[in-house]
Design an enzyme around this catalytic site. Structure first.
Site, short mmCIF file in Angstrom:
data_model
loop_
_atom_site.label_atom_id
_atom_site.label_comp_id
_atom_site.label_asym_id
_atom_site.label_seq_id
_atom_site.Cartn_x
_atom_site.Cartn_y
_atom_site.Cartn_z
N LYS A 1 0.86 -1.19 0.00
CA LYS A 1 0.00 0.00 0.00
C LYS A 1 0.89 1.23 0.00
O LYS A 1 2.00 1.18 0.55
CB LYS A 1 -0.87 0.02 1.26
N ASP B 1 -7.13 4.25 -4.43
CA ASP B 1 -7.75 4.12 -3.11
C ASP B 1 -8.34 5.52 -2.84
O ASP B 1 -8.57 6.27 -3.79
CB ASP B 1 -6.71 3.71 -2.05
P1 NDP Z 1 -12.91 7.76 -2.77
O1 NDP Z 1 -11.84 8.76 -2.57
O2 NDP Z 1 -13.45 7.54 -4.14
O3 NDP Z 1 -14.14 8.09 -1.83
C1 NDP Z 1 -13.98 8.17 -0.46
C2 NDP Z 1 -15.30 8.58 0.17
O4 NDP Z 1 -15.21 8.42 1.58
C3 NDP Z 1 -15.64 10.04 -0.07
O5 NDP Z 1 -17.02 10.18 -0.09
C4 NDP Z 1 -15.03 10.71 1.15
O6 NDP Z 1 -15.62 11.94 1.50
C5 NDP Z 1 -15.30 9.68 2.22
N1 NDP Z 1 -14.25 9.80 3.25
C6 NDP Z 1 -12.92 9.66 3.08
N2 NDP Z 1 -12.27 9.86 4.22
C7 NDP Z 1 -13.20 10.15 5.13
C8 NDP Z 1 -13.16 10.45 6.50
N3 NDP Z 1 -12.00 10.50 7.16
N4 NDP Z 1 -14.35 10.66 7.13
C9 NDP Z 1 -15.52 10.61 6.46
N5 NDP Z 1 -15.62 10.35 5.15
C10 NDP Z 1 -14.49 10.11 4.51
O7 NDP Z 1 -12.34 6.39 -2.16
P2 NDP Z 1 -12.84 4.90 -2.40
O8 NDP Z 1 -14.31 4.86 -2.61
O9 NDP Z 1 -11.94 4.29 -3.39
O10 NDP Z 1 -12.48 4.23 -0.99
C11 NDP Z 1 -13.41 4.14 0.08
C12 NDP Z 1 -12.97 3.04 1.02
O11 NDP Z 1 -12.93 1.80 0.32
C13 NDP Z 1 -11.57 3.19 1.63
O12 NDP Z 1 -11.57 2.64 2.92
C14 NDP Z 1 -10.71 2.33 0.71
O13 NDP Z 1 -9.54 1.90 1.37
C15 NDP Z 1 -11.66 1.18 0.46
N6 NDP Z 1 -11.39 0.36 -0.73
C16 NDP Z 1 -11.25 0.93 -1.96
C17 NDP Z 1 -11.03 0.13 -3.06
C18 NDP Z 1 -10.93 0.68 -4.43
O14 NDP Z 1 -10.76 -0.11 -5.36
N7 NDP Z 1 -11.03 1.98 -4.65
C19 NDP Z 1 -10.89 -1.32 -2.93
C20 NDP Z 1 -11.13 -1.82 -1.60
C21 NDP Z 1 -11.36 -0.99 -0.56
P3 NDP Z 1 -14.85 13.31 1.18
O15 NDP Z 1 -14.93 13.48 -0.29
O16 NDP Z 1 -15.59 14.34 1.96
O17 NDP Z 1 -13.43 13.12 1.67
O1 2IT Z 2 -7.90 -1.62 -0.68
C1 2IT Z 2 -7.85 -2.10 -1.82
O2 2IT Z 2 -7.99 -3.33 -2.02
C2 2IT Z 2 -7.65 -1.20 -2.95
N1 2IT Z 2 -7.57 0.01 -2.76
C3 2IT Z 2 -7.51 -1.74 -4.35
C4 2IT Z 2 -6.13 -2.23 -4.59
C5 2IT Z 2 -5.81 -2.67 -5.99
O3 2IT Z 2 -4.62 -2.98 -6.20
O4 2IT Z 2 -6.68 -2.72 -6.85
#
Ligand code: NDP
Ligand code: 2IT
Length: 452
Positions: free
Chosen positions: A133, A173
């Site tokens: 990561k 992420d």
């Molecule tokens: P994005 O940046 O696309 O979206 C994040 C969302 O979460 C936004 O709405 C943001 O609001 C909100 N957010 C972020 N930080 C905070 C906080 N500290 N408190 C409240 N709201 C918060 O990220 P993703 O959708 O990609 O990721 C969301 C989660 O999913 C994370 O935990 C990530 O690790 C996990 N994840 C992502 C994957 C991926 O492929 N993208 C895969 C597996 C897991 P704001 O805009 O106001 O910051």
């Molecule tokens: O938390 C996760 O699994 C991710 N942000 C996606 C990682 C990836 O390599 O697609």
């Protein structure tokens, strides 16, 4: 839950004391390690070769930690400096693989917890990927496209020395989506003069895979569907509370609507919207445009489709059957978990990584609801990244239907592994199941490789 005798509990505490002393000031990392240690230690007791080889002790030490300076020029011509990181946690079963997070809260503790979780998650996907990561404390909010580009170029200038299609393959992420992956890919290609699958989540006309943007959200819904099946239930008509409004939340909502569930909330770091009638495809499109193009606040959507907005609140006191925390770590605490239960919640599908505090997890576990830990339920994203890597290696691309089918099969396989290692009588403990199943594959590979 595998029974923990007095001896095992003592060994867990001794192990955690060492981890805490060796990694001071890293609470999120300690939290992630403790959860795994509590599930895996009883299993290790029964299989002494893992203890003799000190596998867990080795797994909590990253193979490599890279930290670097990221200088860049803002639009006013002023010099800005951020921190850059890549944690290469474990490569026993494949190249390091895992996302990059850009958020002001990013520090070593958060990235080590994420990298540690990633090792188990990637093992569960059935694909050959190690865990890593990376990220930066850079905040993309309020920055111009040019500023984001200059930052990404500077970040990749250093990162490019450490990654590669067969070494370490980052992805998105929080704060890193298609735009950022594009700028980083462009810079890598320019520096190395090679077009390879060094990043996943790429654009479709430059090596990306269909369904990768949708994969984490879709996969999470597929996993919850499997859990519901074990109790003769389905998603049809279920009221769902989703947090976040980013990549994971958006496609969780899309799939839930398709499958006949009713999604009543979405949120961002400022508050949440509540739509009692259920968010429909048109409203979701508006959220996608707001978040991915206009880069606005969720509050603005409430105005556009006249639903309620709650400032500075999380969506967990809304009545729902299923919760999909899809924003960030520790967003459901003990009191939120109790409120969800009181309101009739029967299942939790974690789209985010470690969104529930240990006290919250205990509430769900004790109530024996269907609780899926993120490393199982959100593994569809990285799994589809693995499929993107395969397509890049073969220099061809699969259809949407093909990738979606593979994603579904992988989520079913992850569910089966959780059942295999987590079933006790009629109940499935998905936490134990995911941790033990993820552990075994990596641990066996580490033993095969000798002391490295
Ligand atoms: P994005 O940046 O696309 O979206 C994040 C969302 O979460 C936004 O709405 C943001 O609001 C909100 N957010 C972020 N930080 C905070 C906080 N500290 N408190 C409240 N709201 C918060 O990220 P993703 O959708 O990609 O990721 C969301 C989660 O999913 C994370 O935990 C990530 O690790 C996990 N994840 C992502 C994957 C991926 O492929 N993208 C895969 C597996 C897991 P704001 O805009 O106001 O910051
Ligand atoms: O938390 C996760 O699994 C991710 N942000 C996606 C990682 C990836 O390599 O697609």
């Amino acid at each position: 839950m595998i029974k923990k005798g007095g001896g095992v509990s003592k060994r867990i505490e001794e192990f955690m004391e060492k981890v805490t002393a060796k990694n001071p000031g890293e609470p999120e990392f300690h939290q992630a390690v403790r959860e795994v240690a509590e599930s895996v230690m009883p299993f290790i007791e029964k299989n002494p070769r893992y203890q003799e080889n000190k596998i867990l002790e080795r797994m909590v030490e990253p193979e490599r930690t890279i930290m670097f300076r990221v200088p860049w020029l803002d639009d006013q011509g002023e010099i800005q400096i951020n921190k850059g990181y890549r944690i290469e946690m474990n490569s026993a079963i494949g190249p390091y693989k895992g996302g990059i997070r850009f958020h002001p809260s990013v520090n070593l503790s958060i990235l080590k917890f994420l990298a540690f979780e990633q090792v188990f998650k990637n093992s569960l996907t059935t694909l050959p990927m190690g865990g890593g990561k990376g990220g930066s404390d850079f905040d993309p909010k309020g920055k111009s496209d040019n500023e984001v580009m200059r930052f990404c170029q500077s970040f990749m200038t250093e990162l490019s020395k450490h990654i590669g299609a067969n070494t370490d393959v980052p992805a998105g992420d929080i704060g890193v989506g298609g735009r950022e992956i594009g700028y980083m890919f462009g810079q890598y290609k320019r520096l190395r003069n090679e077009f390879t699958g060094v990043l996943t989540g790429k654009g479709l006309n430059w090596g990306g895979s269909l369904i990768r943007p949708e994969a984490t959200g879709y996969g999470c819904v597929y996993f919850v569907q499997e859990m519901l099946k074990t109790r003769g239930e389905s998603l049809k008509g279920k009221v769902c509370a989703v947090s976040g409004a980013g990549n994971v939340a958006q496609y969780t909502v899309e799939k839930l609507i398709q499958l006949g569930a009713k999604v009543v909330t979405l949120s961002d770091s400022n508050g949440f919207i509540y739509d009692e009638a259920g968010i429909d495809h048109k409203e979701l499109k508006c959220v996608m445009d707001l978040k991915n193009v206009r880069r606005g606040r969720i509050k603005d959507c409430a105005k556009e489709f006249s639903c309620k907005y709650f400032d500075n609140k999380k969506p967990w006191d809304v009545k729902c059957d299923i919760a999909f925390p899809s924003a960030t770590q520790n967003e459901i605490n003990e009191s939120d978990a109790k409120t969800l239960l009181k309101n009739g919640c029967i299942a939790v599908g974690e789209g985010a990584n470690m969104p529930t505090t240990p006290e919250g997890v205990e509430v769900f576990q004790k109530a024996k609801i269907l609780y899926a830990p993120g490393k199982a339920s959100n593994a569809g994203g990285v799994a589809t990244s693995g499929l993107e890597m395969s397509q890049n290696s073969m220099r061809l691309s699969w259809s949407r239907e093909e990738v979606d089918k593979k994603l579904n099969e992988i989520m079913v396989a992850i569910h089966e592994q959780c059942v295999r290692y987590g079933k006790e009588n009629k109940h499935v403990d998905y936490v134990t199941g995911a941790n033990v199943a993820g552990f075994v594959k990596v641990a066996d590979a580490m033993i095969d490789h000798g002391l490295v």
